[in-house]
Structures are given as C-alpha cells and as structure tokens.
Design an enzyme around this catalytic site. Sequence first.
Site, PDB file in Angstrom:
ATOM      1  N   SER A 136      26.121 -60.691 -48.795  1.00 39.66           N
ATOM      2  CA  SER A 136      26.455 -60.546 -47.371  1.00 39.66           C
ATOM      3  C   SER A 136      27.355 -59.327 -47.207  1.00 39.66           C
ATOM      4  O   SER A 136      28.135 -59.008 -48.119  1.00 39.66           O
ATOM      5  CB  SER A 136      27.217 -61.783 -46.871  1.00 39.66           C
ATOM      6  OG  SER A 136      27.686 -61.558 -45.558  1.00 39.66           O
ATOM      7  N   TYR A 149      33.625 -68.254 -48.458  1.00 33.26           N
ATOM      8  CA  TYR A 149      32.312 -67.612 -48.299  1.00 33.26           C
ATOM      9  C   TYR A 149      32.367 -66.173 -48.819  1.00 33.26           C
ATOM     10  O   TYR A 149      31.535 -65.760 -49.628  1.00 33.26           O
ATOM     11  CB  TYR A 149      31.905 -67.645 -46.821  1.00 33.26           C
ATOM     12  CG  TYR A 149      30.545 -67.043 -46.541  1.00 33.26           C
ATOM     13  CD1 TYR A 149      29.384 -67.698 -46.914  1.00 33.26           C
ATOM     14  CD2 TYR A 149      30.426 -65.811 -45.905  1.00 33.26           C
ATOM     15  CE1 TYR A 149      28.135 -67.155 -46.667  1.00 33.26           C
ATOM     16  CE2 TYR A 149      29.182 -65.258 -45.638  1.00 33.26           C
ATOM     17  CZ  TYR A 149      28.044 -65.942 -46.015  1.00 33.26           C
ATOM     18  OH  TYR A 149      26.806 -65.386 -45.761  1.00 33.26           O
TER      19      TYR A 149
HETATM   20  P1  NAD Z   1      20.251 -71.021 -43.129  1.00 35.80           P
HETATM   21  O1  NAD Z   1      21.436 -71.916 -43.045  1.00 35.80           O
HETATM   22  O2  NAD Z   1      19.351 -70.885 -41.950  1.00 35.80           O
HETATM   23  O3  NAD Z   1      19.371 -71.437 -44.394  1.00 35.80           O
HETATM   24  C1  NAD Z   1      19.987 -71.734 -45.623  1.00 35.80           C
HETATM   25  C2  NAD Z   1      19.107 -72.718 -46.379  1.00 35.80           C
HETATM   26  O4  NAD Z   1      19.793 -73.048 -47.608  1.00 35.80           O
HETATM   27  C3  NAD Z   1      18.903 -74.030 -45.610  1.00 35.80           C
HETATM   28  O5  NAD Z   1      17.525 -74.360 -45.575  1.00 35.80           O
HETATM   29  C4  NAD Z   1      19.710 -75.046 -46.414  1.00 35.80           C
HETATM   30  O6  NAD Z   1      19.165 -76.383 -46.387  1.00 35.80           O
HETATM   31  C5  NAD Z   1      19.665 -74.440 -47.825  1.00 35.80           C
HETATM   32  N1  NAD Z   1      20.742 -74.953 -48.651  1.00 35.80           N
HETATM   33  C6  NAD Z   1      22.082 -74.968 -48.356  1.00 35.80           C
HETATM   34  N2  NAD Z   1      22.753 -75.633 -49.310  1.00 35.80           N
HETATM   35  C7  NAD Z   1      21.828 -76.026 -50.244  1.00 35.80           C
HETATM   36  C8  NAD Z   1      21.905 -76.753 -51.457  1.00 35.80           C
HETATM   37  N3  NAD Z   1      23.056 -77.278 -51.886  1.00 35.80           N
HETATM   38  N4  NAD Z   1      20.777 -76.951 -52.170  1.00 35.80           N
HETATM   39  C9  NAD Z   1      19.591 -76.485 -51.720  1.00 35.80           C
HETATM   40  N5  NAD Z   1      19.443 -75.813 -50.559  1.00 35.80           N
HETATM   41  C10 NAD Z   1      20.553 -75.586 -49.830  1.00 35.80           C
HETATM   42  O7  NAD Z   1      20.814 -69.588 -43.587  1.00 35.80           O
HETATM   43  P2  NAD Z   1      20.209 -68.098 -43.446  1.00 35.80           P
HETATM   44  O8  NAD Z   1      20.860 -67.454 -42.283  1.00 35.80           O
HETATM   45  O9  NAD Z   1      18.739 -68.099 -43.575  1.00 35.80           O
HETATM   46  O10 NAD Z   1      20.911 -67.447 -44.733  1.00 35.80           O
HETATM   47  C11 NAD Z   1      20.241 -67.216 -45.950  1.00 35.80           C
HETATM   48  C12 NAD Z   1      21.133 -66.371 -46.833  1.00 35.80           C
HETATM   49  O11 NAD Z   1      21.488 -65.149 -46.177  1.00 35.80           O
HETATM   50  C13 NAD Z   1      22.453 -67.034 -47.228  1.00 35.80           C
HETATM   51  O12 NAD Z   1      22.762 -66.702 -48.564  1.00 35.80           O
HETATM   52  C14 NAD Z   1      23.463 -66.390 -46.303  1.00 35.80           C
HETATM   53  O13 NAD Z   1      24.764 -66.392 -46.842  1.00 35.80           O
HETATM   54  C15 NAD Z   1      22.894 -64.978 -46.223  1.00 35.80           C
HETATM   55  N6  NAD Z   1      23.352 -64.250 -45.040  1.00 35.80           N
HETATM   56  C16 NAD Z   1      22.948 -64.632 -43.795  1.00 35.80           C
HETATM   57  C17 NAD Z   1      23.412 -63.905 -42.689  1.00 35.80           C
HETATM   58  C18 NAD Z   1      22.991 -64.258 -41.285  1.00 35.80           C
HETATM   59  O14 NAD Z   1      23.512 -63.646 -40.338  1.00 35.80           O
HETATM   60  N7  NAD Z   1      22.086 -65.180 -41.084  1.00 35.80           N
HETATM   61  C19 NAD Z   1      24.274 -62.832 -42.869  1.00 35.80           C
HETATM   62  C20 NAD Z   1      24.681 -62.488 -44.149  1.00 35.80           C
HETATM   63  C21 NAD Z   1      24.201 -63.211 -45.235  1.00 35.80           C
END
Ligand code: NAD
Length: 271
Positions: A136, A149
């Site tokens: 991130s 985080y």
């Molecule tokens: P999201 O919350 O929509 O999806 C995350 C998925 O991970 C979910 O389906 C959840 O069930 C799964 N998950 C969480 N804990 C788990 C566990 N213990 N075991 C198995 N599965 C688990 O998130 P997203 O926005 O799609 O983010 C995906 C990645 O991108 C993450 O690593 C997040 O940190 C990173 N990210 C997202 C953003 C953003 O703005 N969306 C920005 C920077 C980084």
Amino acid sequence: MKVALITGAARGIGAATATEFANAGYAVAILDRDGEELRQTGSKLEQMGAKVLTLETDLSSLEQIEKAVSQTAEHFGRIDVLINNAATRELETIREITPENWQRAIDVNLTAPAFLSKWCSPHMKTNGGVIINITSVEAHIPKGVCAVYAATKAGLLGLTWETANALAGDNIRVIALSPGAIATDFGADYSGGKDDQPAGPTLSKDMRDYSESVIPMQRWGTVEEVASTCRWLASDEASYITSTEITVDGGLRHTWMTREIKNRIRPGEFE
Ligand code: NAD
C-alpha cells in the site's frame, strides 16, 4: 496451463485479479476465508469458462495455509503465480492498538505472505514463477491513523526484497504492488465511508470530493487497473522486473506527502 493462486479473492481487488488472470488463460486457485462470497466468485469465473479451485481458508492459520498450497499443487499439478492480496481491516492508531488487533494484522498481512511464498516457491522451481505482494502507499506515508496496517505493509516491502534476492536464482520474480485509493469496500472503509455511505465503485459525493482534492488524477482507481498491472507484472513482458515496488495510485503517494507538509508541518507556507 499456468496456475495463479490469489488470496483475498472473494471480492475487491482479489476477485478482479482472478478474473483478469482467468481471461488471460490461467487456471485460478482463489482463496478467502469468506466461503459464501468465494463460491459466488468461483461460479462467475466458471461461467466464463475458467478452471477454478476455491480454497476456503483463514490466513491466520498456518496449518490451513499449508493445506491450501498442497491442494492447489495436487489439483493443478503446478503453481506459477502467487498473489498475496488479502489483508485485514485493522486500521487502529498507535493509541488504539491492542495485543489482539496487532497480532491479527501481523498474522494475515505479513506472516501469511511469508509462508505462502515459502510453500509455493518449491512448486515454481522447475518453470520459474512470480510472486506479487499487494502492499500500500500507506507503507510510505505517515498519517498517524493506522499504525498496525502501515507497519505490516512496510514489513511486506522488506519481505519482498528479501524473497526476491533469495529466489532470483530459481527464476522466481518477486514484486510489491502498492495501490493508492481503490474503489472497494476496504477503500471506502479506510476513507471514512463506513456504514452510512455507499462503498465500492459507487462512492458517495464526500468521497469523490476527497479524492478530487488529494489525488492528482482526481479520481479513485478501479480494481481492474490493479488487476491488469498484476497480470502484466506476471507476464513475460515484465521478465526482468524483480525486487521493486510498482505503485498504482494516480500520483497519490507523492502528493499526499506534500499535502501533509502543507497542512500540518508548515501551515501557511504554501498559500
Ligand atoms: P477487501 O476488503 O475488499 O478484500 C479483502 C479480501 O481479503 C476479502 O475478501 C476478505 O475476506 C479477505 N481476507 C481478509 N482476511 C482474511 C483472512 N484472515 N483469511 C483469508 N482471507 C481474508 O480489500 P481490497 O480493497 O480488495 O484490498 C486488497 C488488498 O489491497 C489488501 O492487501 C489491501 O491492503 C490493499 N490495498 C487496498 C487499497 C484500497 O484502497 N482498496 C489501497 C491500498 C492497498
């Protein structure tokens, strides 16, 4: 047929990445702890004609992680790409952390990618492979709002460099991909979109205003923009790229820092 194992693939960036890889001809092993949504995503992929293995797995359990890797290797006979995408939504400040939320985030965001890399990489030895760690921009920007985080995402960068160095001789490339503000439930949560505001691609007006004031490209990124970057990084077109970080953030990372300087460190100086 190449095989991609993608964590956190029930929804958001993970589901879009699974779709992108399936469209590119990969078989996909999709892993998530949310079994119901995972199976729905799996069905959609199968309807597109993809070969899919669904792995209902909680990444806070090393036992379940090891089993998921074995199942993938047994089912498809190979693993070519690992995308460490899942993360918890532990967004506490340093004042709010507890032993429980700290450990939960470390387990899922850092320990799980390390052991997935350890257990998937032997399956990549024959043909080479690619590991993409979703980090991130938060790893670089001290905003004071999400200690655990940010710590796990910065730790994942260190893990990326170390793994890349150790596995380069086996033709396994390891890359960190850092999204900025991406329109998912998680992205909305993070930006204060909780509960009363619509999440996902239909963002509230407040959130659109926020993005327009902070992001140079003046919009949120889409899950497809992250997914297509993952697919490109895993392809032979990126065959000399390893041990580096790619940001997909519309310019957010650098501007955010300027904004912090403007608003908090030297107020008035930039008026
Ligand atoms: P999201 O919350 O929509 O999806 C995350 C998925 O991970 C979910 O389906 C959840 O069930 C799964 N998950 C969480 N804990 C788990 C566990 N213990 N075991 C198995 N599965 C688990 O998130 P997203 O926005 O799609 O983010 C995906 C990645 O991108 C993450 O690593 C997040 O940190 C990173 N990210 C997202 C953003 C953003 O703005 N969306 C920005 C920077 C980084």
